[in-house]
Write a protein that holds these residues in place. Structure first.
Motif, mmCIF file in Angstrom:
data_model
loop_
_atom_site.group_PDB
_atom_site.id
_atom_site.type_symbol
_atom_site.label_atom_id
_atom_site.label_comp_id
_atom_site.label_asym_id
_atom_site.label_seq_id
_atom_site.Cartn_x
_atom_site.Cartn_y
_atom_site.Cartn_z
ATOM 1 N N ALA A 3 39.535 8.758 7.363
ATOM 2 C CA ALA A 3 39.112 9.855 8.109
ATOM 3 C C ALA A 3 38.336 8.822 9.287
ATOM 4 N N GLN A 4 38.265 9.402 10.528
ATOM 5 C CA GLN A 4 37.571 8.873 11.675
ATOM 6 C C GLN A 4 36.409 9.644 11.929
ATOM 7 N N PRO A 5 35.331 9.037 12.539
ATOM 8 C CA PRO A 5 34.261 9.591 12.885
ATOM 9 C C PRO A 5 34.253 10.895 13.749
ATOM 10 N N LEU A 6 33.362 11.979 13.735
ATOM 11 C CA LEU A 6 33.555 13.055 14.318
ATOM 12 C C LEU A 6 33.094 12.894 15.796
ATOM 13 N N THR A 7 33.819 13.626 16.665
ATOM 14 C CA THR A 7 33.419 13.839 17.791
ATOM 15 C C THR A 7 32.301 14.697 18.405
ATOM 16 N N GLN A 8 32.042 15.718 17.417
ATOM 17 C CA GLN A 8 31.098 16.776 17.708
ATOM 18 C C GLN A 8 30.910 17.446 16.410
ATOM 19 N N GLU A 9 29.761 17.735 16.233
ATOM 20 C CA GLU A 9 29.226 18.404 14.972
ATOM 21 C C GLU A 9 29.064 19.769 15.317
ATOM 22 N N PRO A 10 29.234 20.563 14.254
ATOM 23 C CA PRO A 10 28.728 22.130 14.592
ATOM 24 C C PRO A 10 27.399 22.468 14.809
ATOM 25 N N SER A 11 27.059 23.249 15.450
ATOM 26 C CA SER A 11 25.656 23.404 15.916
ATOM 27 C C SER A 11 25.091 24.765 15.836
ATOM 28 N N ALA A 12 23.983 25.259 16.306
ATOM 29 C CA ALA A 12 23.670 26.551 16.051
ATOM 30 C C ALA A 12 24.293 27.474 17.030
ATOM 31 N N ASN A 13 24.623 28.481 16.512
ATOM 32 C CA ASN A 13 25.373 29.621 17.570
ATOM 33 C C ASN A 13 24.382 30.111 18.399
ATOM 34 N N PRO A 14 24.558 30.433 19.782
ATOM 35 C CA PRO A 14 23.553 31.048 20.655
ATOM 36 C C PRO A 14 23.703 32.813 20.281
ATOM 37 N N LEU A 15 24.884 33.092 19.856
ATOM 38 C CA LEU A 15 24.908 34.398 19.505
ATOM 39 C C LEU A 15 24.308 34.890 18.182
ATOM 40 N N THR A 16 23.479 35.951 18.087
ATOM 41 C CA THR A 16 22.705 36.003 16.542
ATOM 42 C C THR A 16 23.026 37.585 16.063
ATOM 43 N N GLU A 17 23.812 38.385 16.771
ATOM 44 C CA GLU A 17 23.900 39.842 16.387
ATOM 45 C C GLU A 17 25.336 40.045 15.813
ATOM 46 N N ALA A 18 25.475 40.812 14.787
ATOM 47 C CA ALA A 18 26.986 40.923 14.551
ATOM 48 C C ALA A 18 27.472 42.223 14.978
ATOM 49 N N VAL A 19 28.781 42.375 15.196
ATOM 50 C CA VAL A 19 29.235 43.558 15.950
ATOM 51 C C VAL A 19 30.437 44.176 14.863
ATOM 52 N N VAL A 20 29.988 45.558 14.624
ATOM 53 C CA VAL A 20 31.044 46.264 13.573
ATOM 54 C C VAL A 20 32.058 47.039 14.212
ATOM 55 N N LEU A 21 33.523 46.845 14.469
ATOM 56 C CA LEU A 21 34.345 47.277 14.993
ATOM 57 C C LEU A 21 35.346 48.214 14.078
ATOM 58 N N PRO A 22 35.247 49.535 13.827
ATOM 59 C CA PRO A 22 36.171 50.348 13.312
ATOM 60 C C PRO A 22 37.525 50.195 13.868
ATOM 61 N N VAL A 23 38.539 50.727 13.170
ATOM 62 C CA VAL A 23 39.964 50.802 13.820
ATOM 63 C C VAL A 23 39.799 51.388 15.280
ATOM 64 N N GLY A 24 40.412 50.492 16.266
ATOM 65 C CA GLY A 24 40.376 51.076 17.476
ATOM 66 C C GLY A 24 40.614 50.007 18.492
ATOM 67 N N ASN A 25 40.608 50.212 19.804
ATOM 68 C CA ASN A 25 40.848 49.062 20.892
ATOM 69 C C ASN A 25 39.368 48.770 21.289
ATOM 70 N N TYR A 26 39.233 47.511 21.890
ATOM 71 C CA TYR A 26 37.896 47.119 22.524
ATOM 72 C C TYR A 26 38.274 45.967 23.498
ATOM 73 N N THR A 27 37.191 45.522 24.279
ATOM 74 C CA THR A 27 37.314 44.411 25.179
ATOM 75 C C THR A 27 36.107 43.559 24.953
ATOM 76 N N SER A 28 36.114 42.094 25.156
ATOM 77 C CA SER A 28 35.036 41.207 24.865
ATOM 78 C C SER A 28 34.155 41.282 25.774
ATOM 79 N N ASP A 29 34.340 41.926 26.829
ATOM 80 C CA ASP A 29 33.284 41.880 28.130
ATOM 81 C C ASP A 29 32.339 43.362 27.718
#
Length: 385
Positions: free
Chosen positions: A266-292
């Motif tokens: 195993a080689q050294p990591l190039t980047q370690e995981p960090s804190a996610n700037p997003l904090t709110e979860a999103v609930v999506l029922p069956v249907g169609n959505y857009t990321s914007d």
């Protein structure tokens, strides 16, 4: 003396047989004599049928009429043989007969149909010889011109098998032989080599469940998929060695599998995981959505609730990127997932959703939770218009 040619293809005749197509032109002579005899037999049979089918007085009259009609040909003089036609085949002799009635026309049609069938059967062998000869000549012409040869397209099943596929055929950089000992169990998700798992040459073993791993490495031109299960009839395996994971590659674990990865370099990591700037979860029922409009751009974990009233316990999610590329994700609920200690295959981890992505939840309500495996990602590397 006129030049004798084949009646079918115009080729030169030797002993009445064509030197090009092989047709025996004597079939035309046999046809004329056969046609005359056959026509006479059909007329006599028709007269007998009419005599039995009609009233007696009518039969007598019909017999007299037929006598008149058939008497004339017997008394007519035989015409001398006509000179050879342009095709070189002598015309057969003929007799002049009285004008035929409508019944005679019908009998003539039947006769011609029978004759056509006889000629067709006589020509079948010759046509076969013609086709074979033409194919041989065309094949020879192409071979002589250098445009085509059988050797250019020769192959065997042994030359093209999945066992011969080498996913590392275009790799120009070798992973160092020395490194750290590393081991981890990964469930369903998308993992970045150098961030979530270190670079190295791995042994992958099925820990639980069944599924696949897919490696996508655009820099080193590595594109490979390995299927894991206990069913070896379809080429699935329980373990796979020599899996080379280079920094920057994407490793996807799919379809409800838990895979144990282990390496000694195993080689050294190039980047370690960090804190996610997003904090709110999103609930999506069956249907169609857009990321914007419905989901902010970012990295998410997909989760599904356990099976209960109105809840399926699993979900199918489709991401369609702005350039039309599509990704499919299957997410199991906790009750239907595979487990190995504290690791579960439930849901899907580290799913990157760029701006402008269309999200389709086909069935099973899902929750998008900001991923703990967040890393600094260049979204311009992901499919866009």
């Amino acid at each position: 003396m006129p030049k004798i040619k084949c009646r079918l293809c115009g080729g030169r005749l030797v002993n009445n047989r064509c030197t090009f197509c092989g047709l025996d032109n004597s079939v035309y002579d046999r046809d004329h004599s056969y046609r005359s005899t056959l026509a006479q037999q059909k007329r006599e049979e028709k007269q007998a049928e009419q005599a039995h089918a009609r009233p007696k007085s009518r039969a007598v009259q019909t017999g007299q009429m037929q006598t008149v009609r058939t008497a004339a040909p017997k008394q007519a003089p035989v015409q001398p043989a006509a000179p050879r036609a342009s095709g070189g085949i002598p015309q057969s002799t003929y007799r002049r007969t009285a004008p035929a009635s409508s019944g005679g026309k019908k009998r003539g049609c039947v006769t011609w149909i029978i004759v056509a069938v006889v000629i067709l059967f006589a020509l079948v062998p010759a046509l076969g010889e013609i086709g074979s000869s033409l194919i041989d000549r065309i094949s020879t012409a192409f071979s002589d011109s250098g445009s085509y040869s059988d050797s250019d397209f020769s192959w065997s099943e042994e030359e093209y098998t999945f066992e011969d596929y080498d996913p590392y055929a275009y790799v120009t950089r070798e992973i160092p032989d020395t490194g750290e000992t590393y081991e981890t169990v990964l469930g369903c998700g998308v993992y970045q080599v150098g961030v979530h798992i270190p670079e190295g040459v791995y042994l992958a073993v099925l820990a639980d469940g069944a599924g696949s791993i897919t490696i996508t490495d655009n820099e080193n031109y590595i594109y490979d998929t390995v299927y894991f299960s206990t069913n070896e009839d379809y080429g699935d395996v329980l373990e796979q060695d020599d899996i080379r994971l280079y920094n920057g590659a994407e490793l996807k674990v799919d379809n409800g599998a838990l895979i144990l990865f282990s390496t000694s370099n195993a080689q050294p990591l190039t980047q370690e995981p960090s804190a996610n700037p997003l904090t709110e979860a999103v609930v999506l029922p069956v249907g169609n959505y857009t990321s914007d409009a419905d989901v902010p751009e970012g990295i998410y974990d997909i989760s599904v609730e356990d099976e209960s009233d109105g809840i399926s316990g699993y979900a199918n999610v489709i991401l369609e990127f702005p350039n039309g590329d599509t990704e499919y994700y299957w997410a199991d609920g906790p009750q239907s997932s595979a487990t190995d200690g504290n690791v579960s295959s439930a849901g899907v981890k580290n799913v990157i959703i760029p701006s402008g992505t269309k999200i389709t939840v086909e069935y099973g309500d899902i929750t998008l939770t900001p991923s703990e495996g967040y890393f600094e990602v260049d979204y311009s590397d992901y499919p866009r218009e």
